[in-house]
Write a protein that holds these residues in place. Structure first.
Motif, PDB file in Angstrom:
ATOM      1  N   LYS A  28      55.022  40.666  54.027  1.00  0.00           N
ATOM      2  CA  LYS A  28      54.002  39.832  54.691  1.00  0.00           C
ATOM      3  C   LYS A  28      54.117  38.365  54.263  1.00  0.00           C
ATOM      4  CE  LYS A  28      49.473  40.790  53.943  1.00  0.00           C
ATOM      5  NZ  LYS A  28      48.647  39.649  53.502  1.00  0.00           N
ATOM      6  N   SER A  29      54.267  38.119  52.973  1.00  0.00           N
ATOM      7  CA  SER A  29      54.356  36.732  52.495  1.00  0.00           C
ATOM      8  C   SER A  29      55.604  36.052  53.045  1.00  0.00           C
ATOM      9  CB  SER A  29      54.427  36.705  50.965  1.00  0.00           C
ATOM     10  OG  SER A  29      53.246  37.202  50.413  1.00  0.00           O
ATOM     11  N   ARG A  33      56.089  32.798  55.657  1.00  0.00           N
ATOM     12  CA  ARG A  33      56.877  31.592  55.327  1.00  0.00           C
ATOM     13  C   ARG A  33      58.024  31.397  56.310  1.00  0.00           C
ATOM     14  NH1 ARG A  33      53.473  33.479  51.449  1.00  0.00           N
ATOM     15  NH2 ARG A  33      53.128  32.103  49.668  1.00  0.00           N
ATOM     16  N   THR A 102      46.503  33.890  53.626  1.00  0.00           N
ATOM     17  CA  THR A 102      47.792  33.195  53.572  1.00  0.00           C
ATOM     18  C   THR A 102      47.937  32.292  54.794  1.00  0.00           C
ATOM     19  OG1 THR A 102      48.752  35.090  52.421  1.00  0.00           O
ATOM     20  CG2 THR A 102      50.291  33.527  53.386  1.00  0.00           C
ATOM     21  N   ARG A 105      45.315  29.269  54.520  1.00  0.00           N
ATOM     22  CA  ARG A 105      45.506  28.317  53.420  1.00  0.00           C
ATOM     23  C   ARG A 105      46.843  27.576  53.562  1.00  0.00           C
ATOM     24  NH1 ARG A 105      43.039  32.475  49.587  1.00  0.00           N
ATOM     25  NH2 ARG A 105      40.841  31.907  49.481  1.00  0.00           N
ATOM     26  N   ALA A 172      46.315  30.533  39.164  1.00  0.00           N
ATOM     27  CA  ALA A 172      47.689  30.891  39.512  1.00  0.00           C
ATOM     28  C   ALA A 172      47.612  31.507  40.899  1.00  0.00           C
ATOM     29  CB  ALA A 172      48.236  31.897  38.512  1.00  0.00           C
ATOM     30  N   SER A 173      47.862  30.706  41.922  1.00  0.00           N
ATOM     31  CA  SER A 173      47.732  31.179  43.298  1.00  0.00           C
ATOM     32  C   SER A 173      48.859  30.622  44.151  1.00  0.00           C
ATOM     33  CB  SER A 173      46.378  30.740  43.880  1.00  0.00           C
ATOM     34  OG  SER A 173      46.423  30.783  45.294  1.00  0.00           O
ATOM     35  N   ALA A 174      49.630  31.542  44.744  1.00  0.00           N
ATOM     36  CA  ALA A 174      50.739  31.116  45.599  1.00  0.00           C
ATOM     37  C   ALA A 174      50.217  30.453  46.870  1.00  0.00           C
ATOM     38  CB  ALA A 174      51.607  32.311  45.957  1.00  0.00           C
ATOM     39  N   GLN A 175      49.025  30.843  47.292  1.00  0.00           N
ATOM     40  CA  GLN A 175      48.472  30.235  48.507  1.00  0.00           C
ATOM     41  C   GLN A 175      48.104  28.781  48.251  1.00  0.00           C
ATOM     42  OE1 GLN A 175      45.360  32.910  49.817  1.00  0.00           O
ATOM     43  NE2 GLN A 175      46.835  34.506  50.369  1.00  0.00           N
ATOM     44  N   ARG A 200      53.753  34.079  42.936  1.00  0.00           N
ATOM     45  CA  ARG A 200      54.940  34.395  43.750  1.00  0.00           C
ATOM     46  C   ARG A 200      55.607  33.124  44.270  1.00  0.00           C
ATOM     47  NH1 ARG A 200      52.273  38.318  47.977  1.00  0.00           N
ATOM     48  NH2 ARG A 200      51.265  38.924  46.047  1.00  0.00           N
ATOM     49  N   ILE A 320      49.161  41.135  41.359  1.00  0.00           N
ATOM     50  CA  ILE A 320      47.804  40.892  41.859  1.00  0.00           C
ATOM     51  C   ILE A 320      47.402  41.862  42.980  1.00  0.00           C
ATOM     52  CG2 ILE A 320      48.635  39.002  43.409  1.00  0.00           C
ATOM     53  CD1 ILE A 320      45.417  38.451  41.732  1.00  0.00           C
ATOM     54  N   ASP A 321      48.318  42.149  43.906  1.00  0.00           N
ATOM     55  CA  ASP A 321      47.953  43.006  45.044  1.00  0.00           C
ATOM     56  C   ASP A 321      48.063  44.497  44.710  1.00  0.00           C
ATOM     57  OD1 ASP A 321      47.355  40.800  46.551  1.00  0.00           O
ATOM     58  OD2 ASP A 321      49.296  40.713  47.555  1.00  0.00           O
ATOM     59  N   LYS A 348      39.359  38.535  47.101  1.00  0.00           N
ATOM     60  CA  LYS A 348      40.372  38.971  48.069  1.00  0.00           C
ATOM     61  C   LYS A 348      39.678  39.430  49.362  1.00  0.00           C
ATOM     62  CE  LYS A 348      43.928  38.079  45.558  1.00  0.00           C
ATOM     63  NZ  LYS A 348      44.869  37.045  45.965  1.00  0.00           N
ATOM     64  N   ARG A 395      44.203  47.028  51.653  1.00  0.00           N
ATOM     65  CA  ARG A 395      44.797  47.596  50.430  1.00  0.00           C
ATOM     66  C   ARG A 395      43.898  48.671  49.814  1.00  0.00           C
ATOM     67  NH1 ARG A 395      49.327  44.971  50.310  1.00  0.00           N
ATOM     68  NH2 ARG A 395      49.339  42.737  50.746  1.00  0.00           N
TER      69      ARG A 395
HETATM   70  C1  S3P Z   1      49.856  35.645  48.959  1.00  0.00           C
HETATM   71  C2  S3P Z   1      49.408  35.284  47.719  1.00  0.00           C
HETATM   72  C3  S3P Z   1      48.444  36.067  46.941  1.00  0.00           C
HETATM   73  C4  S3P Z   1      48.296  37.489  47.460  1.00  0.00           C
HETATM   74  C5  S3P Z   1      48.216  37.547  48.952  1.00  0.00           C
HETATM   75  C6  S3P Z   1      49.426  36.897  49.601  1.00  0.00           C
HETATM   76  C7  S3P Z   1      50.822  34.754  49.645  1.00  0.00           C
HETATM   77  O1  S3P Z   1      47.191  35.422  46.982  1.00  0.00           O
HETATM   78  O2  S3P Z   1      47.170  38.108  46.899  1.00  0.00           O
HETATM   79  O3  S3P Z   1      48.149  38.904  49.385  1.00  0.00           O
HETATM   80  O4  S3P Z   1      51.457  35.182  50.628  1.00  0.00           O
HETATM   81  O5  S3P Z   1      50.966  33.614  49.208  1.00  0.00           O
HETATM   82  P1  S3P Z   1      46.837  34.220  45.948  1.00  0.00           P
HETATM   83  O6  S3P Z   1      47.989  33.330  45.957  1.00  0.00           O
HETATM   84  O7  S3P Z   1      45.639  33.523  46.484  1.00  0.00           O
HETATM   85  O8  S3P Z   1      46.582  34.911  44.637  1.00  0.00           O
END
Ligand code: S3P
Length: 436
Positions: A28-29, A33, A102, A105, A172-175, A200, A320-321, A348, A395
């Motif tokens: 999904k991520s 992207r 995702t 954001r 710590a958030s990839a989003q 991530r 995290i997931d 979440k 989930r």
């Molecule tokens: C994601 C980042 C994570 C994850 C989400 C997908 C992404 O969230 O929980 O399912 O694709 O960047 P956070 O970055 O807010 O922790």
């Protein structure tokens, strides 16, 4: 195995074991992207194994509204005629991101740099999730962005010019990281983001793959904006988080062995593997290789006697997931497991700490929700068949479905329609691996 009762509910019966060889849907991520970088590229891109789940489809429809030409070819691949970094068009009406944090954001970072205004909306769950974490850094970059009371969606973005920043993210958030890096692509100069622990890194890897000047140093990433990039071909690997549901089923149901092929094994995502190994779980990785700047491989997992573990805050971003699944594993393990530093799970798609503890308690397990942690006392008897609910969270629905396969009696799960947001083939694949 499964009986769909009223719309949105399912009844699952216990099974004797799971076995076989499967693949899971695209990540999904990475799907998100690949779509974003292809739509903003010059020229055309092809994306194979794109995840056609609701979250990604909602973002795809947003790009169509922004004037990007996207088609699906006969083989099911996405063919995208990139609009270029400056080629998005003013949309008619609001941009709807459904359930996808995702989507909203990351796209806020892109939309903040456009010459037209936009309004970003989502479903009830997304409209309850915190947006201040992206609004604050974007505003510092010069974006004109406001939210609704309490820093929630809808987001209102007016045309703005984006300047580079150096930003220390409190989470710590990839989003959050990806939102700022994407906005940084429209700024002349170097944008730097650091975070307390590494989240991530799919955005950084895809920037490298597209030839965008990005540098990574520990928990700090910098990108130099202002340049354009060309379209490319990408194949999206299998989603590790989707594979983890089936890994968990194989681990807890005695006599099971399952092979899952072509799964993304990005080390910023595979904390679950480390935890399972620490618990004594039998997992083998074979056929390890790189695909479009992401590591992938095949995972073979067999049912195992599990022991409790302690998981600390620094481990959390890499799993995290998978916290709901680790809680389920811990309930089947000998001893007491503490998963600490997981308060982010309250933010979440649902309050996952509450959902996990209440629903596993319904199934007879000892799962205690504390302020920042989950405390699970394992082996308190078999999982009990029960009436449980997903809280509209994909989930949670899938974790409960896995638990149901290992329960003593049948289990009724309400609110399973949300599974479509990330893994529409989940029940079909489940059906293919169970033995009654
Ligand atoms: C994601 C980042 C994570 C994850 C989400 C997908 C992404 O969230 O929980 O399912 O694709 O960047 P956070 O970055 O807010 O922790």
């Amino acid at each position: 195995m499964e009986r769909i009762t009223e719309k949105d509910s399912v009844i699952l019966c216990p099974v004797s074991r799971v076995s076989g060889e499967i693949t899971v849907s695209g990540d999904k991520s990475i799907s998100h992207r690949s779509l974003i970088f292809s739509c903003l590229a010059e020229g055309s891109s092809r994306i194979d194994n794109f995840l056609f789940a609701q979250d990604c489809v909602d973002t795809l429809n947003v790009f169509k509204k922004l004037g990007v030409k996207i088609k699906k070819d006969r083989a099911g691949a996405l063919i995208i005629s990139g609009a270029g970094r400056k080629g998005l068009k003013k949309p008619r009406g609001k941009l709807y991101f459904g359930n996808s944090g995702t989507g909203m954001r990351l796209m806020a970072g892109v939309l903040a740099a456009q010459e037209f205004p936009s309004v970003l909306t989502g479903d009830a769950s997304l409209s309850g999730r915190p947006m201040g974490r992206i609004i604050r850094p974007l505003a510092r970059m010069g974006a004109d962005i406001t939210a609704t009371e309490g820093d929630h969606a809808p987001l209102f973005i007016r045309p703005g010019t984006i300047d580079p920043i150096t930003y220390k993210s409190p989470v710590a958030s990839a989003q959050v990281k990806s939102c700022i890096l994407l906005a940084g692509l429209f700024a002349g100069g170097k944008t730097v983001v650091s975070e307390p622990y590494k989240s991530r890194d799919h955005t950084e890897r895809m920037m490298e793959y597209f030839g965008i000047p990005v540098k990574i140093k520990g928990c700090q990433v910098s990108v130099t904006g202002g340049g354009d990039w060309q379209g490319k071909c990408i194949t999206v690997p299998g989603d590790f988080s989707s594979a983890a549901f089936f890994m968990t089923a194989a681990l807890i149901i005695p006599g099971s062995t399952l092979r899952i092929k072509n799964v993304n094994l990005n080390p910023t995502r595979t904390g679950y593997l480390d935890v399972v190994r620490r618990m004594g779980g039998e997992i083998k990785i074979t056929n390890k290789r790189e695909l479009y700047n992401e590591p992938i491989g095949d995972i073979t997992v067999s049912s195992s006697q599990l022991e409790s573990v302690n998981i600390g805050r620094k481990d959390v971003p890499r799993l995290i997931d998978e916290v709901p699944l680790i809680a389920l594993l811990a309930s089947r393990a000998k001893g007491k497991t503490i998963i600490d530093g997981v308060e982010e799970l309250r933010k979440k798609e649902s309050n996952r700490l509450h959902a996990v503890s209440t629903q596993l308690q319904n199934m007879g397990q000892s799962v205690e929700e504390q302020q920042n942690s989950l405390v699970i006392t394992g082996k308190q008897g078999q999982l009990r068949g029960a009436k449980v609910e997903s809280f509209g969270d994909h989930r949670i629905a899938m974790m409960l479905a896995v638990a149901a396969l290992n329960a003593r009696e049948e289990t009724s799960i309400s609110g399973v329609g949300c599974v479509d947001t990330s893994f529409p083939d989940f029940f079909k694949i489940m059906e293919s691996v169970i033995e009654k």
